[in-house]
Design a protein around this motif. Structure first.
Motif, PDB file in Angstrom:
ATOM      1  N   GLU A 234     112.445  16.667  13.718  1.00 45.11           N
ATOM      2  CA  GLU A 234     113.648  16.750  13.870  1.00 45.11           C
ATOM      3  C   GLU A 234     114.078  18.121  14.111  1.00 45.11           C
ATOM      4  N   ALA A 235     113.179  19.154  13.770  1.00 44.09           N
ATOM      5  CA  ALA A 235     113.982  20.555  14.444  1.00 44.09           C
ATOM      6  C   ALA A 235     113.679  20.618  15.943  1.00 44.09           C
ATOM      7  N   ALA A 236     112.531  20.177  16.325  1.00 43.71           N
ATOM      8  CA  ALA A 236     112.220  20.238  17.862  1.00 43.71           C
ATOM      9  C   ALA A 236     112.656  18.987  18.563  1.00 43.71           C
ATOM     10  N   GLY A 237     113.190  18.063  17.898  1.00 45.44           N
ATOM     11  CA  GLY A 237     114.181  16.753  18.551  1.00 45.44           C
ATOM     12  C   GLY A 237     112.963  15.860  19.419  1.00 45.44           C
ATOM     13  N   GLU A 238     111.843  15.858  18.887  1.00 47.81           N
ATOM     14  CA  GLU A 238     110.723  15.374  19.681  1.00 47.81           C
ATOM     15  C   GLU A 238     109.699  14.584  18.715  1.00 47.81           C
ATOM     16  N   PRO A 239     109.029  13.605  19.057  1.00 55.33           N
ATOM     17  CA  PRO A 239     107.653  13.281  18.277  1.00 55.33           C
ATOM     18  C   PRO A 239     106.531  13.848  18.800  1.00 55.33           C
ATOM     19  N   PHE A 240     105.254  13.725  17.862  1.00 53.23           N
ATOM     20  CA  PHE A 240     104.323  14.635  18.088  1.00 53.23           C
ATOM     21  C   PHE A 240     103.212  13.692  17.568  1.00 53.23           C
ATOM     22  N   VAL A 241     101.939  13.592  18.084  1.00 50.33           N
ATOM     23  CA  VAL A 241     100.787  12.933  17.284  1.00 50.33           C
ATOM     24  C   VAL A 241     100.349  13.762  16.592  1.00 50.33           C
ATOM     25  N   ALA A 242     100.207  13.203  15.254  1.00 56.94           N
ATOM     26  CA  ALA A 242      99.672  13.853  14.069  1.00 56.94           C
ATOM     27  C   ALA A 242      97.947  13.823  13.962  1.00 56.94           C
ATOM     28  N   ALA A 243      97.562  12.518  14.263  1.00 55.40           N
ATOM     29  CA  ALA A 243      96.109  12.200  14.326  1.00 55.40           C
ATOM     30  C   ALA A 243      95.934  10.956  15.054  1.00 55.40           C
ATOM     31  N   ALA A 244      94.815  10.587  15.492  1.00 58.92           N
ATOM     32  CA  ALA A 244      94.449   9.678  16.279  1.00 58.92           C
ATOM     33  C   ALA A 244      92.841   9.313  16.056  1.00 58.92           C
ATOM     34  N   ILE A 245      92.386   8.124  15.946  1.00 60.52           N
ATOM     35  CA  ILE A 245      91.200   7.559  15.667  1.00 60.52           C
ATOM     36  C   ILE A 245      90.791   6.483  16.650  1.00 60.52           C
ATOM     37  N   GLN A 246      89.639   6.277  16.941  1.00 59.79           N
ATOM     38  CA  GLN A 246      88.918   5.061  17.377  1.00 59.79           C
ATOM     39  C   GLN A 246      88.299   4.064  16.416  1.00 59.79           C
ATOM     40  N   ARG A 247      88.796   2.796  16.278  1.00 57.45           N
ATOM     41  CA  ARG A 247      88.292   2.084  15.265  1.00 57.45           C
ATOM     42  C   ARG A 247      87.286   0.978  16.001  1.00 57.45           C
ATOM     43  N   ILE A 248      86.186   1.023  15.595  1.00 53.49           N
ATOM     44  CA  ILE A 248      85.048   0.369  15.981  1.00 53.49           C
ATOM     45  C   ILE A 248      84.518  -0.786  15.045  1.00 53.49           C
ATOM     46  N   GLY A 249      84.479  -1.995  15.338  1.00 51.93           N
ATOM     47  CA  GLY A 249      83.943  -3.027  14.588  1.00 51.93           C
ATOM     48  C   GLY A 249      82.568  -2.801  14.248  1.00 51.93           C
ATOM     49  N   THR A 250      82.131  -3.810  13.388  1.00 52.50           N
ATOM     50  CA  THR A 250      80.830  -3.544  13.040  1.00 52.50           C
ATOM     51  C   THR A 250      80.165  -5.000  12.212  1.00 52.50           C
ATOM     52  N   THR A 251      79.040  -5.260  12.125  1.00 51.23           N
ATOM     53  CA  THR A 251      78.816  -6.748  11.454  1.00 51.23           C
ATOM     54  C   THR A 251      79.423  -6.601   9.977  1.00 51.23           C
ATOM     55  N   ARG A 252      79.816  -5.693   9.566  1.00 49.05           N
ATOM     56  CA  ARG A 252      80.335  -5.616   8.251  1.00 49.05           C
ATOM     57  C   ARG A 252      81.901  -5.924   8.297  1.00 49.05           C
TER      58      ARG A 252
END
Length: 377
Positions: A234-252
């Protein structure tokens, strides 16, 4: 504390205690008491390997269940209700999946109607009409089972998901096969599928979004989505990306890619889009780390997401348009090689184990300031 706040606090505590009951990590009573005093459940200890000196750098389970729920206030419904969220995303039509309809009490209600319309007797807008084999207009049926089967015959794949909630629960992946149908890998006859659909309530009938070759190579048996957390400064008046991950499926985790169900979480470098090693939740007391996929041997660590700059910019554009929702966990799937993507859904208080398995969030000053501003820590 008003009644609404008290209600949400009680629900959050209920979620916290349920998470402790469902934990598969074995901890002594003394250790569990240590964890509870600091707001963590036993499973988090297995994922984070908590110490006295580092525990305060993590967003705790109590903070997540009780306090982050309140960040978006009454507008959190715009994310928790998936049909409402679909409407909110209407300005970004090229980035949202098609929602064909909703099943409610055995009745089918069109949402993104593509069929032609017939006039109603009162002169208003009509219901849709099906086209018969001879090209004539036939009265539309509202029978949910029949409509879903007909749509599945046309599309070959559909996603049925509950209009509320998240975490990968209550999602049905439906496939039309030569011998009948498959739902989450189980075989169904047409009669069985119709019966299944008839028992659903408030489920959206959605397009199955085809993932890009990049995503499919990671693990072809599941959709492999990105989880991107945005925060509005709110101070900067803009959004930012805090974190990001790639999710990958498995047999589980199959037929989905969720970390809590055994999928991989690979940290995304926010500048380059390069993946780190994939973390897999512990079946006992230790997180598994994989530079290659544990089932297929496909490389994970060092792989770069194609068009990452455009994906990040596109998500930030949507977050800016939704500035009244300062905290969003976006689930998106890469659909092309030049930054094309589709939003699967968004979450008002996203789970953080798949994020913080790679390190505590509160060591980032901008992230900590956001949480402090909203009374989380």
């Amino acid at each position: 504390m008003n009644v609404r706040s008290l209600y949400h606090t009680a629900r959050g505590v209920q979620g916290f205690t349920a998470a402790e009951r469902e934990s598969t990590a074995s901890r002594s009573l003394r250790r569990r008491l240590w964890l509870w005093r600091r707001g963590f459940v036993s499973q988090s200890d297995a994922v984070y390997d908590l110490e006295e000196s580092t525990a305060q750098d993590y967003v705790s389970d109590y903070q997540r269940y009780v306090r982050t729920k309140k960040i978006n206030g009454t507008w959190s419904v715009a994310l928790s209700n998936k049909l409402l969220f679909h409407r909110v995303m209407q300005p970004f039509d090229d980035r949202r999946m098609t929602v064909y309809g909703m099943v409610r009490d055995g009745t089918y209600h069109s949402v993104d109607a593509t069929e032609s319309h017939l006039p109603l007797t009162d002169g208003g807008s009509s219901t849709t009409a099906a086209v018969g084999s001879g090209g004539e207009k036939a009265p539309e049926t509202y029978d949910a089972g029949e409509r879903v089967v007909d749509r599945l015959e046309d599309e070959n794949r559909l996603v049925l998901k509950w209009a509320h909630g998240g975490g990968g629960h209550n999602v049905l992946l439906c496939v039309n096969t030569d011998d009948g149908y498959r739902v989450n890998g189980d075989e169904y006859t047409e009669a069985e599928l119709r019966s299944l659909v008839a028992d659903l309530d408030e489920y959206l009938v959605c397009e199955f979004v085809a993932q890009s070759s990049f995503s499919a190579v990671l693990y072809p048996s599941t959709p492999n989505t990105l989880r991107i957390i945005t925060m509005y400064d709110e101070a900067a008046g803009e959004p930012f990306v805090a974190a990001a991950i790639q999710r990958i499926g498995t047999t589980r985790s199959a037929p989905l890619d969720n970390f809590t169900q055994g999928g991989l979480s690979a940290k995304i470098d926010l500048e380059t889009g390069e993946l780190g090693p994939g973390a897999q939740p512990p079946e006992g007391d230790r997180v598994g780390w994989h530079s290659t996929h544990p089932d297929t041997g496909t490389p994970v660590e060092g792989v770069r997401i194609p068009g990452w700059d455009r994906i990040r910019a596109g998500v930030l554009e949507m977050a800016d348009a939704c500035s009244f929702l300062p905290y969003i966990g976006w689930d998106v799937i890469v659909t092309g090689d030049d930054g094309e993507f589709s939003v699967i859904e968004a979450n008002s208080y996203p789970g953080l184990k798949s994020i913080q398995v790679h390190g505590p969030l509160l060591t980032d000053d901008r992230v900590r300031e956001f949480y402090e501003r909203h009374g989380v820590c």
